[in-house]
Each structure stands twice: as C-alpha cells, then as structure tokens.
Design an enzyme around this catalytic site. Structure first.
Site, short mmCIF file in Angstrom:
data_model
loop_
_atom_site.label_atom_id
_atom_site.label_comp_id
_atom_site.label_asym_id
_atom_site.label_seq_id
_atom_site.Cartn_x
_atom_site.Cartn_y
_atom_site.Cartn_z
N TRP A 1 39.32 84.38 90.88
CA TRP A 1 38.99 84.90 92.20
C TRP A 1 39.18 86.40 92.35
O TRP A 1 39.05 86.93 93.45
CB TRP A 1 39.84 84.20 93.26
N TYR B 1 43.03 83.54 86.86
CA TYR B 1 42.30 82.67 87.77
C TYR B 1 41.08 83.45 88.26
O TYR B 1 41.10 84.66 88.35
CB TYR B 1 43.21 82.27 88.93
#
Length: 792
Positions: free
Chosen positions: A121, A119
């Site tokens: 982030w 992901y």
C-alpha cells in the site's frame, strides 16, 4: 528527474489509492497544495483532505537515522527498539552500514535469514511500488523469506480455491457481478457485514471514477431492498430501503445456518441446482437437520446465538427464496477466529437458493470492502516492474510475522502442508506499517526485539520506523515521477513530480540502487536506466502489448504531456459464474468435482478441528458468549477507518478532525456509556489482558449494545514503562493493542484482528500525552576521537 513546477503553474496530474487528483503547489491555503479531484470523478474521496497537511508534517523523516544502541554496540537482539533515541547520519554512511549488515547476515546465516517485509500500500505508482522494488532487490541479493496473502483476505485467499477453484476464487474477488447488473435485476441484497460506503473510495493503485456511491444510491431508485446484517448501522449508507438486523458480532455463520435450515425444512431450496452445480450438499444437510451431531441448526437455535428473533430469521429466509437475491459477505467477517466459516456458509446459502450465475442473484464477497468490487471498469494489465525470481522458497502467511520472529524452528500447518519458521536475523521493510496491520502490538514489539537488525524505509516516524535500527527516509508520490493506475481503473495516470523531496528523502529505487551498487549488482538492478527511463521502458512494453490488440495507445511523451490515457472500456453488465451456470460441462470449476464444493473432501481429509470439511458453527474464543466475556463484557470491533487508508496520513486534516482531543474516537451505545458514567467527549480507557488504549467517547445508537467501534490506523503510541514485558498502554487509541495474535485456522493462518473482548471505563486523572505526532529524540553524530582538533 525533472524539476518541480514553479508555484502557480497549471495543475499537475497524479493519483493515489483513494483516487486521481490534480495538484498545484503553492496555490493552497498558506502557500500549501491546492488539491482538486479528477474532473471526471463523480464521488471524490474525502481522503484527499489528508494530503497537504501530511506532506511536510514534523513527523517526516528528514535524514537517515540509526538507533543509538545499534550504532554503539552493533547488531543483536534487544528490547531497546522503540525506546532509544536515534542518531542522524549521512547517506553514504547509512548505505555503507546497511549494505555491510545485509552481507553479514546473508554470508553468515544464509539469505533465508532475511525477511523481506513489505506490504503493497505504500504508493499507487507502478514503478515506485515499494514491495516490487524491495523484492526485486532482495531476489538479486540472493533471496529472502517472503510473505503470502494479505491481512485483508488471509482466510478467503486460501479457502476459496478449495470451494470454487483458483480461477473461480479470482472471479469472486476480481470479477464479481457488476453494479449495473445488480441494480437492474436484484430484488433483495442480504448483506452480511453490510456494504460500508467508507471503504469504496479505496482501490489498490487508485481509481479515477468512484462509481460505487452512485450505484448504492441507485439501489433505492431501483426499489432494491437490503437486509443489513451487522452490529453497526453505518455499515450501509442511508438511502436504500433497509431492514437492519443488529446481529451479535462473530455469529454470522450461525444466522446463515439458521436461514439455510429454514430453506431446507420448508422445501424452499433448489434441489435441481444443488444436484447439477454443487457437491457435498447431502453432507451439509445432515449437519443442518441435526442428523450429524444431534443439534438441528434451526432458526430457534440460531436466534439463541446471534440475537436475531427466530421469526425474523424465518421471514428473511422466505423472502430470500421468493426474490432475486444476492448474498454478499464483507471481507471483515473472515478477519476473526474461524473466519473461513462465514465465507463458506454464505456461499452454501446462496447455493441453496439456486441463483448463482443468474443476473442479480447468487454470491458476492467484498461489496463495500474495496472500490473495485462490482465495478465495471476495464480489466487491463497495467505496466509493472518485474520482480524476478526469489531463490529462497521460504515464506510465511503474512499475519504470522510475530510467530516467525519469536518461534524459529517451530512447525505449523498451512493449507495442507507442515512448514517450519526459519530463523530470521534481519528484517528489511519497505512499504507498509506492521504496527498498524498486525495484532497484539505488545507481542509484536517483543518480536521486533529478536532479530539482529531491523531496516525500515519510511516517509514518516511511524511506530514501525521507531522500532527499527536503521531508518532510511523515503519520498512520497508527490516528490517523484511515476505511472499510476488500479484494478478496473478507467485511466492510466502520469504522476508528475509536484514538489521537492522533504529533507534528504530518496525514493526506494534510489536507496536500493545504492545498496545494490555496494553489494556488487548495481548494474543488474538498475539495468542502466534512470527512473524516468524506467517509466518510458515499462510504458513502451505495455503499449506494444496493447497495440498488438489494436488499441491506439499514445507514445510516452504524448501520454506524459496529456497527463493520462483513458483505457479501453469493457462490458458494464456481467454476472459471476454465468458461463458455469450456462454449461457446467464446458465451463467446469477447477475443483476436484468441477462444481461448487459445499463440502470439500480435500479440506475434510486434513482433519482440522478448527476448519472441518463443510461450513459449521465454531465458537471463537472471543465473542459475547465466551467465558472470557465475564471479565471483558464488551466486544470491540476494530474495522477500517473512514478518515484515512489504514494508517496512512493519520496526521492529515481529515484524520485529525475526527479525533477527540487528539485521540482516536470510540463509538459506544448510550446504555453502555451510562453504565460507566461516560459522556460524549470523555476520555475512555479500554483494556484487556493484552493491553489498554485511551480513546475519546462518541455516543451513538448506531451500534448494538455491548459493542464498541474503534477503527484501526491511529499511530501506535505506547506510554514508556519500565518493564518491556508489561502490557502496553497506547495513548493514541490503536485497537491492535487489544486484539489477539492467533490465526483464523490451521488451514489458512489468516488475520483475526477484527474483534476483541474488552472492558471500558471512564479515565480520570491526568492522561499521558500523545507523542507520536512529533519525531522521536534525534541526536547528531558525535565526532570520532580521531577527528577532534589537537590541543595547541
């Protein structure tokens, strides 16, 4: 890589998803980091307070570690992940084991058996972007099963292209009407889900100047009125003139339909706009007035569902028609079952007003959900690491990972297709924490038990790391060099290395380069460049691209020494869909009709009961009017935290200060607390059939009665139990222990983690300790029998 600076030298530039800042190692309290926001930032993020305490926290992974059962018995499905100690080993052995297992799975089961779980982030850096690094590696490795979309916007990313076309969807999400335009022209903002200021400090890649808080303050000076539609008063900051409508959670679509019905029946809708710029209005009107199903979606009908008085609904509709009105819907509203409907109904409501494309009017999606929505910084493509092509075509919507692992071979619907879950044997995760993002964490634990092997790159011992077989310690952004910048950021930041890596941590590029070398494509992966040479290369290519447009971009060494480059500015005032409004024939939308699709024949043709061809009210399984509310009468809202980004730096000072006796805080109305003999600061057990959590009570009248607010991001800390299939108890207060792992609909397969029906009670007795702020049990590698000295 250059050496870190000596303590006391000048502050070094860097950036993060929550903003640019300067750091001086050794100059802070107790010899830690002195963190100062960028001098041009008018509203620095409070999340900067988390950085120093988290950097060398005891939860840092200091050496490569392997789950003992995997080391002793080899790969295979098991329910022991998350329940066994780890054995620390050296880097050479760790990379040898990892490369051999990757090759075994690829050669035995094919590359589609590898899930590239990442992901976006992990870091604001453009080169050390974990997702890009991992996808580049796995693509060259032979391919992998990928994921699409996001937990934040899973429904909207699929739905909006059907309504306004692909480019129109990108405009809604990335080029919304600017805040200066809103403050200059808007008279009324109808904010479904509010405009929560806690989220606007965060933007992927970072932001140097946080301007949204100032724009929110300017609404009051501009005499702009805000109708706050939310069960949470904190979803709009103090300052703007506000009318609060404390709606029943999950019923925003019913309220939108009641407003639209009033506009229709009182002749307040703009028929000329609807005829020229939209299609499907007549179909929608038949549903609104009841000709389609026998039920008029009147204000009285809506009031019985959403808990807002019918008089207030009609009065609001009339004000909307008499004002320059912006209808905005937060991202949070589409993170529930049938989450497509409030987005679609919000767009239809704005279309009835006929103000789409006019300055200060129309539709917005995400104001207050992210710092760059409504911002007017430059839209310049930033340096990026090429990922290359993925030879494998398999993918899943990202919120379907538990289904992927638990249901190989099962067919499912997605955006008009019928797809099949591949048989995943190995999960390789770098960046992100699925035990934060995902729902029903007890089910996710069972899902993580099915693959042969789980490999995780992590700086901290999060629940994801604890549920892995091989854990490879990674550096944080302060422990390496990079280039940082975000969407609509005003600056490109030279991210200087500030400190030595903790323990034996390595950056993701170094880890993957080591694996690529063992797997035979090391030179192709690195292209013969060191990380610093990659930065110079990526910056140089980007500089040439911008210089071709006449921009005087400095050379790399000048940029690096200066610490930043201010990007060319853009227009401050612009309006979503203004070109389409001015001339829909020359600037049509990329929809079948070329217009806004209030009703979509393409969606209707799919025959999906959970997402018909126009906006409708569909009861979710979990809302206060559902049968299940008889057992679980409280509606839990699991929204974004104000004290961290997702679960990042949950051990930081700001995050820890907001906890109650070391556990996540849950907000509840005093009436709900009194009914349960709960006082401020008490420990509360919140539960449903999926599990239970412990949280500290915070009483407030800022939540609607019957509603609990428990933010996401507390590191999952399940209490040990004998039966792995028993619903978990999280001692720390992670709300995704309680949320349902079901899709928004069969059209979008988005995330539904925003709401859950629960019950709550005061916890008595000795509570289990919070253990997640310490490492799991770690063992040293036992010597091999052949290595033992001979007995004399």
């Amino acid at each position: 890589m250059s050496a870190p600076p000596a303590p006391g030298r000048n502050a070094l530039p860097t950036t993060s998803h929550w903003g640019a800042y300067r750091v001086r190692p050794g100059a802070g309290p107790d010899g830690g980091l002195d963190i100062r926001p960028h001098p041009q930032d008018p509203s620095p993020s409070p999340l900067l307070r988390n950085i120093d305490g988290a950097l060398r926290h005891p939860t840092r992974v200091r050496r490569p570690a392997v789950r003992r059962g995997w080391l002793e018995h080899g790969p295979g499905p098991t329910d022991r992940r998350g329940r066994e100690p780890f054995v620390e080993i050296g880097w050479d052995e760790a990379l040898d084991l990892t490369a051999a297992e990757l090759a075994r799975v690829r050669d035995t089961h094919g590359p589609a058996a590898v899930f590239g779980g990442s992901y976006g982030w992990a870091s604001a850096g453009r080169f050390h972007h974990a997702q890009s690094q991992l996808h580049r590696f796995l693509g060259q490795f032979g391919g992998y099963t990928a994921s699409r979309n996001s937990y934040s916007l899973g429904a909207s990313l699929v739905l909006l292209p059907h309504l306004v076309g692909h480019d129109g969807a990108q405009a809604v999400l990335r080029a919304a009407s600017s805040w200066p335009t809103i403050t200059a022209h808007t008279e009324l903002i109808v904010a479904f889900g509010g405009i929560p200021a806690k989220n606007v400090h965060v933007t992927p890649g970072g932001v140097t100047r946080h301007r949204t808080p100032g724009h929110l303050a300017a609404l009051a000076a501009a005499d702009t009125r805000v109708a706050l539609i939310s069960p949470l008063r904190a979803d709009l900051p103090e300052g703007p003139v506000t009318d609060w409508y404390p709606i029943v959670p999950a019923t925003d679509t019913a309220l939108m339909l009641g407003l639209a019905h009033t506009l229709l029946t009182e002749g307040l809708h703009d028929r000329a706009f609807l005829d020229r710029y939209t299609t499907g209005f007549d179909t929608f009107a038949r549903y609104l007035d009841g000709r389609a199903d026998g039920t008029a979606k009147s204000a009285d009908w809506a009031a019985g569902i959403c808990g807002i008085d019918a008089f207030r609904i009609r009065e609001l509709a009339r004000r909307m028609a008499a004002s320059r009105t912006l209808v905005t819907v937060t991202w949070s509203l589409q993170r529930i079952q049938h989450g497509e409907q409030p987005v679609w109904a919000g767009l239809a409501l704005a279309a009835l007003l006929g103000q789409i494309g006019l300055p200060g009017g129309g539709f917005g999606h995400g104001y207050g959900s992210m710092g760059d929505v409504g911002d007017h910084g430059p839209q310049v493509r930033l340096p990026y690491l090429p990922q290359g092509a993925n030879p494998v075509s398999e993918f899943i919507p990202c919120a379907r990972i538990a289904d992927l692992l638990l249901r190989p071979g099962e067919r499912y619907a997605y955006d008009g297709e019928t797809r099949t879950y591949p048989d995943i044997r190995l999960v390789h995760w770098a960046g992100g924490n699925p035990f934060h993002h995902h729902q029903d964490l007890g089910r996710l634990r069972r899902a993580f038990g099915r693959p042969d092997t789980v490999i995780v790159h992590e700086p901290h011992w999060t629940a994801t790391a604890r549920h892995a077989d091989i854990v490879l310690p990674t550096t944080t952004s302060l422990e390496r060099e990079d280039i940082g910048g975000g969407r609509r950021d005003t600056h490109l930041i030279a991210m200087h290395r500030a400190v030595d890596p903790v323990g034996e941590a390595r950056d993701d590029h170094a880890i993957l380069a080591g694996l690529a070398g063992r797997l035979g494509f090391g030179a192709r992966f690195t292209e013969g460049r060191t990380p610093r040479q990659w930065l110079e290369h990526l910056y140089g290519a980007w500089r040439e691209e911008l210089s071709a447009d006449g921009a005087g971009v400095p050379a790399f060494e000048e940029f690096w020494t200066a610490g930043e480059y201010q990007l060319p500015g853009g227009d401050e005032s612009f309006t979503l869909f203004e070109d389409f409004r001015r001339d829909p024939e020359r600037h049509p939308l990329a929809t079948p009709s070329g217009r806004i699709e209030i009703a979509s024949d393409a969606v209707a043709s799919l025959g999906l009961a959970d997402c018909p061809g126009h906006p409708v009210w569909l009861e979710p399984d979990e809302w206060p009017g559902a049968p299940a509310a008889g057992r679980f009468p409280l509606l839990l809202i699991a929204n974004q935290p104000a004290t961290r980004l997702h679960s990042q730096f949950d051990v930081g000072a700001l995050s820890m200060a907001a906890k109650v006796e070391g556990r996540e805080a849950v907000e509840l109305h005093p009436d709900d607390a009194a009914a349960r003999a709960v006082r401020d600061g008490d420990l509360v057990r919140i539960f449903n059939d999926r599990g239970a959590v412990l949280a500290g009570a915070v009483l407030t009248e800022g939540v609607r009665p019957g509603v609990l607010r428990l933010p996401t991001g507390a590191w999952f800390d399940p209490v040990p139990q004998q039966d792995p299939n028993q619903p978990p108890l999280c001692a720390h207060g992670n709300p995704n222990t309680l949320t349902a792992d079901i899709p928004t609909s069969r059209l979008t397969q988005g995330c539904t983690g925003q709401h859950a029906l629960v019950q709550a009670e005061k916890y008595t007795g000795d509570p289990p300790p919070v253990t997640v702020r310490s490492p799991p049990p770690l063992r040293e590698r036992a010597p091999h029998p052949d290595d033992r000295p001979e007995t004399p």
